[in-house]
Motif scaffolding. Structure first.
Motif: not given
Length: 519
Positions: A293-297, A241-250, A340-343
């Motif tokens: 939660y694995c929804d971003n790179q 979940k923090l990965f998602g927040l980091r993407k918005k506030d790098e 897909s993203l994980l694979i």
């Protein structure tokens, strides 16, 4: 008062309304205040307060002396069991009641104030007696243990107090002094208490609590061979979940520090679990339970790297640590699925790893290199592909950059020690079959594996994308290979063997041209 427990804000409001109503009643009917004064005489009330104060002071002194140097017990007594601030307010309310007792219209209100203070003092005495009687200190259910958990949930603690108490709590409840010690904290409690404390921290202090908790859990794992699954699941969910927040506030430095702490500690924890091997299944469960939660790179790359490192650190039981949902195949690489993203990240990272080893063959030539590890990992990662053929394709198309450089560069590339392509588990025969049926099934599965491997190749090798491109490339390469075959050098036997394999691979590609290019 704080110690009066009500089910809702409405209950507190009701108490306030009741007190005000009694105060108004005393003002409207002064005789009612006189009646209260006759029933509850001042000297009796003051005597009761004196007894309560004497008894309370003795208990407080006794508890303070009995705790010794135990940080948790001292903090629990001072903040929860006794709660000096609340106790002071309770006695102050009684003193205030005595000061106003001489005003008859206010006696009803004053009596209520006195009663509330007295109630809180009695509750404090009751908690203190329960604390003293709980000599068994039963884990999770005893009075002392429940009060200590209340302390960890107390939002009034300062950051430094919370740090000191949390570390002491872990050392006391997680660390086993010897093999006969009971586990003093349940998995649910650990996760819930950590979550509560974690939310009270901010900035670098969150990184601190993550580092300290994992450090103690890792130390205990080395003794017990047990890692808390619920805590790992919670940790993975938090990081993803923090990965998602980091993407918005790098550019948030505090968030980056927090993410780094979670990444490092989760990686280290699973490295220990992999090397131990007894709970290897935890990786698969932890990721599967947090797949949403694995929804971003960033999440996909982290998980892919974690999985690969875990598989390489694992000595046995690889197949139980890897989910069938993560299997790499042409279809999953060329379409969108749940994973897909994980694979795709797994495929890219595995490819990067073996290509790096291929470029610097000092790794593969070292005495400690496991020549079969990459092949085993390949067969775990891929649904139905041939690691030996895949290695041959890697060799074949790696020569593309040397085509215009001359045969000597191609010779050097071919004589490098490949990082994979040594073993293949082969087709699995299902059921009781005759010899001819088994041979037919083996041939059929082998063909499917070859076609799958070649189709995957079309996604990563530009020269394999079309028949025209591959024909042109293969003809040019064959001329260089023929030239090398005619040269007689010391490495001729090894070189001849590799040239033969490459020519066979080229022929195999043309044999499967219909399944690859559709013609």
């Amino acid at each position: 008062m704080k110690n009066i427990k009500l089910n809702s804000k409405w209950g507190k409001a009701l108490i306030v309304v009741l007190v005000l109503a009694l105060a108004v009643l005393g003002i409207i009917y002064p005789s009612f205040g006189d009646t209260v004064g006759r029933v509850f005489e001042f000297q009796y009330l003051s005597a009761a307060t004196t007894v309560l104060a004497t008894f309370t002071l003795q208990i407080v002194f006794f508890l303070q002396k009995s705790t010794g140097a135990d940080v948790i017990e001292i903090a629990t007594i001072q903040n929860i069991v006794i709660n000096f601030k609340n106790l002071f307010i309770s006695f102050a309310s009684q003193v205030f009641a005595f000061l106003l007792w001489g005003i008859p219209p206010l006696r009803v209100f004053v009596l209520m104030l006195y009663s509330i203070g007295g109630y809180n003092i009695l509750k404090t005495i009751s908690r203190a007696i329960k604390w003293m009687l709980d000599w068994g200190n039963e884990p999770n259910i005893g009075f002392r243990d429940t009060q200590k958990r209340k302390l960890l949930n107390d939002s009034k603690l300062t950051v430094e107090q919370r740090k000191e108490i949390w570390e002491a709590f872990l050392n006391r409840n997680i660390v086993k002094k010897n093999d006969n010690d009971l586990k003093l904290i349940s998995s649910v409690d650990l996760t819930n208490l950590f979550s509560t404390n974690y939310e009270h921290f901010v900035s670098d202090d969150r990184a601190w609590v993550v580092n300290v908790t994992f450090k103690i859990l890792n130390t205990e794992f080395s003794k017990t061979d047990y890692y808390d699954y619920r805590f790992l699941k919670y940790s993975m969910k938090t990081l993803l979940k923090l990965f998602g927040l980091r993407k918005k506030d790098e550019h948030n430095v505090e968030l980056l520090t927090e993410v780094a702490a979670w990444e490092n500690n989760i990686n280290n924890a699973f490295m220990l679990i992999a090397k131990n091997g007894r709970q290897a299944y935890l990786l698969r469960l932890t990721i599967e339970d947090n797949s949403e939660y694995c929804d971003n790179q960033d999440s996909a790359r982290f998980l892919a790297n974690l999985i690969l490192n875990f598989l390489y650190d694992l000595d046995s039981g690889i197949e139980n640590s890897y989910s069938n949902d993560w299997k790499i195949c042409y279809q999953t690489l060329s379409s969108d699925t749940k994973y897909s993203l994980l694979i795709k990240s797994l495929f890219d990272m595995f490819l990067f790893r073996v290509r790096k080893q291929r470029q610097d063959d000092s790794v593969t030539r070292s005495s400690g290199f496991d020549f079969y590890k990459n092949d085993k990992i390949f067969e775990t990662l891929f649904k139905s592909a041939d690691p030996i053929l895949f290695n041959n394709l890697e060799t074949l198309f790696a020569l593309d950059r040397f085509i215009n450089c001359g045969t000597e560069y191609i010779r050097t590339a071919l004589l490098k020690q490949p990082p994979m392509g040594y073993i293949h588990g082969g087709p699995v025969i299902n059921g009781s079959l005759s010899s001819s049926q088994a041979d037919h099934q083996i041939a059929d599965q082998k063909k499917k594996e070859e076609e799958e491997t070649l189709k995957i190749g079309t996604l990563i090798y530009p020269k394999l994308k079309t028949k025209k491109e591959f024909t042109k490339y293969s003809e040019e390469l064959q001329r260089h290979l023929d030239t090398l075959s005619q040269e007689g050098k010391q490495e001729s036997e090894l070189l001849a063997s590799k040239i033969k394999i490459l020519k066979s691979t080229i022929k195999l590609i043309f044999d499967h041209q219909k399944s690859i290019w559709g013609s």
